[in-house]
Design an enzyme around this catalytic site. Structure first.
Site, short mmCIF file in Angstrom:
data_model
loop_
_atom_site.label_atom_id
_atom_site.label_comp_id
_atom_site.label_asym_id
_atom_site.label_seq_id
_atom_site.Cartn_x
_atom_site.Cartn_y
_atom_site.Cartn_z
N ALA A 33 1.13 -1.26 -0.10
CA ALA A 33 -0.30 0.15 0.00
C ALA A 33 0.97 1.13 -0.04
O ALA A 33 0.78 2.40 1.53
CB ALA A 33 -1.36 0.22 0.92
N LEU A 34 1.69 1.03 -1.08
CA LEU A 34 2.96 1.95 -0.95
C LEU A 34 2.63 3.77 -1.40
O LEU A 34 1.56 3.98 -2.10
CB LEU A 34 4.06 2.16 -2.39
CG LEU A 34 4.51 0.75 -1.89
CD1 LEU A 34 5.48 0.55 -2.52
CD2 LEU A 34 5.00 0.15 -0.18
N GLY A 37 5.53 8.90 1.34
CA GLY A 37 6.73 7.70 2.73
C GLY A 37 7.32 6.88 2.51
O GLY A 37 8.76 7.17 2.16
N HIS A 38 6.42 5.94 1.53
CA HIS A 38 7.53 4.32 1.14
C HIS A 38 8.83 4.91 0.36
O HIS A 38 9.55 5.13 0.06
CB HIS A 38 6.66 3.30 0.32
CG HIS A 38 6.21 2.87 1.80
ND1 HIS A 38 4.30 3.26 1.48
CD2 HIS A 38 6.07 2.21 2.97
CE1 HIS A 38 3.80 2.70 2.93
NE2 HIS A 38 5.01 1.63 3.47
N GLN A 62 3.16 -9.36 13.32
CA GLN A 62 3.50 -8.19 13.83
C GLN A 62 1.80 -7.57 14.25
O GLN A 62 2.07 -6.40 14.45
CB GLN A 62 4.59 -7.01 13.12
CG GLN A 62 3.90 -6.76 11.79
CD GLN A 62 4.59 -5.67 11.42
OE1 GLN A 62 5.63 -6.29 10.31
NE2 GLN A 62 4.80 -4.45 11.11
N GLN A 145 10.06 1.27 15.68
CA GLN A 145 11.09 0.19 15.00
C GLN A 145 11.97 0.80 14.99
O GLN A 145 12.54 -0.34 15.32
CB GLN A 145 9.46 -0.22 14.02
CG GLN A 145 10.11 -0.60 12.79
CD GLN A 145 9.49 -0.68 12.02
OE1 GLN A 145 8.09 -1.49 12.48
NE2 GLN A 145 9.52 -0.20 10.63
N SER A 178 -0.02 4.07 5.56
CA SER A 178 -1.46 3.47 4.77
C SER A 178 -2.86 3.24 5.60
O SER A 178 -3.17 2.95 4.52
CB SER A 178 -0.22 1.55 4.86
OG SER A 178 0.45 1.39 3.84
#
Ligand code: AMP
Length: 272
Positions: A33-34, A37-38, A62, A145, A178
């Site tokens: 779901a790019l 930001g990606h 996760q 993360q 996303s």
């Protein structure tokens, strides 16, 4: 741009690329779901490495039992187009069985945040071992993360350099995610309180406020005006240990997470 689905193909590709002197491999792990930001991570990887791989994998380990694994947005065709347009050399899109052949995804039933980070650490270590990249690119958006992955890379002596890229925001300040796709128009407007809280803390810190209590209270005050939104946490922590601090120093992480409706959003800043 190549698209592969097995670890063996990814490893063969990486070894073939790196066999050529001067070639380097960058890896951008994502859940698909790019968005822009990606794209910024993919561009950073393509700019600093001769070849870049984007992994697209909605990682079941996760997600907690009541989280959004089943409905998490999936947009494989569009993701491949975005990856290619931003310079990716390859997309690695494994099935759950490919990465967890022994049904480890049963951990889905396991629990909450410790499980989340264990899941992230597991999948990223699998990706690093498979791709053996020179660098791997992550967003500061997921600052906790990043802390977990830096520690993991150091503990396990991974040769991969962990590169952290800045948070990409919409014009109104909302950090791209996303999960923003879940928000109604009203929720989208309410969600702006997260980035307002981040800006407020940055302003106060710039004016010399260093007391964690005061910085955190400024966020609680802003959220008090948005009764629809439930704070999950608001904290000032040491970015490497994630332990709370009483006094901010340069490099301290301010992080906030909140539920807007049923959507959990996060935002943060690293204090100068
Ligand atoms: P995800 O697909 O949500 O697992 O994210 C994949 C990578 O993209 C992670 O390293 C995220 O931190 C990064 N990322 C997600 N949103 C943003 C953003 N708004 N700005 C920068 N990086 C981001």
């Amino acid at each position: 741009m190549e698209i592969v689905h097995t670890v063996a193909e990814l490893r063969r590709w990486s070894r073939m690329v790196r066999a050529q002197t001067g070639n380097t491999v960058g890896l951008v792990p994502t859940m698909g779901a790019l968005h822009a930001g990606h794209a910024s991570l993919i561009r950073a990887a393509s700019a600093s490495c001769s070849h870049s791989a984007v992994s697209i994998f909605v990682n079941p380990t996760q997600f907690g039992p009541n989280e959004d694994y089943a409905v998490y947005p999936r947009a494989f065709e569009a993701d491949c187009a975005l990856a290619e347009a931003n310079g990716a050399s390859m997309v690695f899109a494994p099935s759950v069985d490919e990465l967890y052949p022994e049904g480890l995804s049963g951990r889905l039933d396991g629990g909450s945040r410790p499980i989340h980070f264990r899941g992230v650490a597991t999948v990223v270590s699998k990706l690093l071992i498979a791709a053996e990249p020179d660098r791997a690119f992550f967003g500061q958006k997921d600052a906790a993360q990043v802390a977990v992955l830096r520690r993991m890379a150091a503990d396990l002596r991974f040769a991969t350099e962990i590169v952290v890229c800045p948070i990409v925001r919409d014009a109104d300040g909302l950090a791209l995610s996303s999960r923003n796709a879940y928000l109604s128009a009203a929720e989208r407007a309410q969600a702006l309180v997260l980035s307002r809280a981040v800006r407020k803390v940055e302003e106060l810190a710039a004016q010399g406020e260093r007391r964690a209590e005061a910085l955190i209270q400024s966020t609680r005050d802003l959220f008090a005006a948005e009764p629809e939104i439930r704070i999950d946490y608001v904290e000032l922590v040491d970015w490497s240990t994630l332990e709370p601090v009483a006094t901010a120093v340069p490099g301290t992480l301010f992080a906030v997470a909140a539920f807007v409706g049923s959507t959990r959003l996060i935002d943060n800043t690293i204090l100068p």
